[in-house]
Design an enzyme around this catalytic site. Structure first.
Site, mmCIF file in Angstrom:
data_model
loop_
_atom_site.group_PDB
_atom_site.id
_atom_site.type_symbol
_atom_site.label_atom_id
_atom_site.label_comp_id
_atom_site.label_asym_id
_atom_site.label_seq_id
_atom_site.Cartn_x
_atom_site.Cartn_y
_atom_site.Cartn_z
ATOM 1 N N HIS A 1 3.571 -2.254 3.049
ATOM 2 C CA HIS A 1 3.810 -0.918 2.541
ATOM 3 C C HIS A 1 5.019 -0.666 1.709
ATOM 4 C CE1 HIS A 1 0.827 -0.872 5.737
ATOM 5 N NE2 HIS A 1 0.124 0.268 4.936
ATOM 6 N N ASP B 1 0.828 -1.182 -0.066
ATOM 7 C CA ASP B 1 0.076 0.111 -0.021
ATOM 8 C C ASP B 1 0.725 1.205 0.051
ATOM 9 O OD1 ASP B 1 -2.025 -1.816 0.380
ATOM 10 O OD2 ASP B 1 -2.856 -0.736 1.999
#
Length: 462
Positions: free
Chosen positions: A401, A260
């Site tokens: 992430h 992400d």
């Protein structure tokens, strides 16, 4: 520089400029101050231990740039049980100054500053949303975000709820260029020029990324125009998905790695690792980062990865109106389409915060996760590796992430560790296989293969 606290719903994005040390220092101090204040106000409930439903979202934007001056505007949205609103602050930087400058530094004498405030008050009275009484004695702190438009007019942004009612929305007052020009200090004149005629006209972040990744080829030479599309196939909605490989995740131990908030400065290096490890993954990108690094998105698609929509401003969708949700999704899809000639096939809501309205407006499947590595919290490579390997089960969707260097460094060990346990790496779409993904439905994992014991349902409740 992007950071998130997924549990407290905190998202911050600020600048660092190696040639101007004051930028990193001032911006980081501002972020730290706001985050600490937010955390001290929003503490867990004594009885339940649960955090209140609150959100802090800080984003910095360049408003002026020259070889001498930088203007950086910070939007800080905060919602708590007491209310919600956005604050605005513009920091000005002189290459020769040791610290950030403020609005007052744009103007010459005290008399010039007082004259400017009078012009602001006069212009504000023309806005019916403004409480005239609040303009009788304008506090300097209310004028802490002043920028210049392309015509040299001064634009004053007032914090929400400061000079108008809660429902007023953003209040921006324009002071004509003719009134402003003669009041500016020498620095103010340079700042105004840097805003009206920004120079150099380059994507500073993109050049910095390329410089940091050369000469190891971290950024592929593939461009959106030349990116191959042979590895994609249309889905039922006309979107192109990565061509599905001959892998049956109902009979094979499959796992979908997802990343992400990027693409970030280290995403090129991550793609190198995934390519070497033959590990197709799914990237949920934010709009500004997709716009900044379109060549990275093109490379993702060319190398068999899948791209999802992670909204534009990383706001908690459940706190937004339908129109705001749609704009968050549409703006990001526009940036993705600009990069790869197709919108995202999936959407992941920031913080996993979603409801039936946001799911419907996504117009795609909504993807959550069942393994949270907490990489955003620990920033520790070994902890990320341990979480990904120990918590994954067949059919898992793993949350990470790609904006964190510690996460990128963890991926080689994650790949080798999971492969040693018999896992095959797939995209989210491949993970779901014949069971498919339906627009407007949310999913946290896929069914476990028939050979695995203790099978669990795949679809997350909405």
């Amino acid at each position: 520089m992007t950071a998130t606290d997924e549990h407290r719903r905190i998202f911050t994005k600020h600048f660092e400029v190696p040639s101007v040390p004051a930028v990193a220092r001032s911006q980081a101090e501002l972020v730290t101050e706001q985050v600490d204040a937010f955390k001290s106000t929003n503490v867990p409930d004594v009885a339940t231990g649960e955090l209140p439903v609150a959100e802090l979202n800080m984003r910095s934007h360049l408003t002026a740039v020259s070889t001498r001056v930088l203007g950086i505007r910070v939007n800080t949205y905060e919602s708590t049980g007491a209310g919600a609103g956005t604050r605005y602050l513009t920091q000005w930087f002189d290459q020769d100054a040791p610290a950030a400058l403020g609005t007052r530094d744009l103007f010459d004498s005290d008399e010039d500053w007082a004259q400017f405030k009078e012009f602001v008050a006069q212009a504000a009275t023309a806005d019916p949303r403004v409480f005239v009484g609040s303009l009788m004695d304008l506090d300097d702190a209310w004028l802490d975000s002043v920028n210049f438009d392309a015509y040299g007019n001064a634009l004053v942004e007032f914090d929400d709820n400061s000079v108008g009612p809660d429902s007023a929305g953003p209040i921006v007052v324009k002071v004509d260029a003719g009134h402003v020009a003669s009041l500016l200090s020498g620095f103010g004149t340079l700042a105004r020029t840097a805003a009206t005629s920004p120079s150099p006209r380059v994507q500073l972040g993109l050049l910095q990324d390329r410089a940091s990744q050369a000469p190891d080829g971290g950024v592929a030479a593939t461009t959106p125009e030349s990116a191959p599309d042979a590895g994609t196939e249309p889905d039922g909605a006309g979107r192109n998905r990565p061509a599905q490989r001959a892998v049956d995740c109902t009979a094979t131990k499959c796992v979908a790695l997802t990343f992400d908030d990027g693409p970030g400065p280290k995403t090129g290096k991550l793609l190198d690792t995934l390519r070497e490890g033959n590990a197709p993954s799914t990237f949920f990108v934010t709009g500004p980062n997709a716009k900044l690094r379109p060549e990275i998105l093109a490379r993702m698609v060319a190398e068999g990865h899948e791209i999802g929509n992670h909204t534009w401003n990383h706001r908690s969708l459940t706190s937004l109106s339908s129109a705001q949700i749609q704009r968050e999704i549409d703006r990001t899809n526009a940036a993705i389409t600009q990069a790869i000639d197709q919108p995202a096939a999936l959407m992941r809501p920031p913080y996993g915060a979603h409801n039936s309205i946001s799911d419907r407006l996504a117009s795609t499947p909504v993807i959550l996760w069942d393994v949270d590595t907490l990489d955003w919290k620990h920033r520790n490579t070994e902890k990320v590796v341990d979480a990904a390997i120990s918590q994954t089960t067949p059919g898992s969707i793993v949350l990470m992430h790609d904006i964190h260097s510690s996460t990128v460094a963890a991926v080689p060990k994650i790949l080798s560790g999971l492969r040693a346990k018999g896992y095959t790496f797939v995209t989210v779409t491949e993970l779901m296989g014949d069971s498919g993904l339906k627009a407007g439905e949310s999913y946290a994992r896929a069914p476990q293969p028939a050979k695995a014991s203790g099978a669990k349902g795949a679809k997350a409740t909405r």
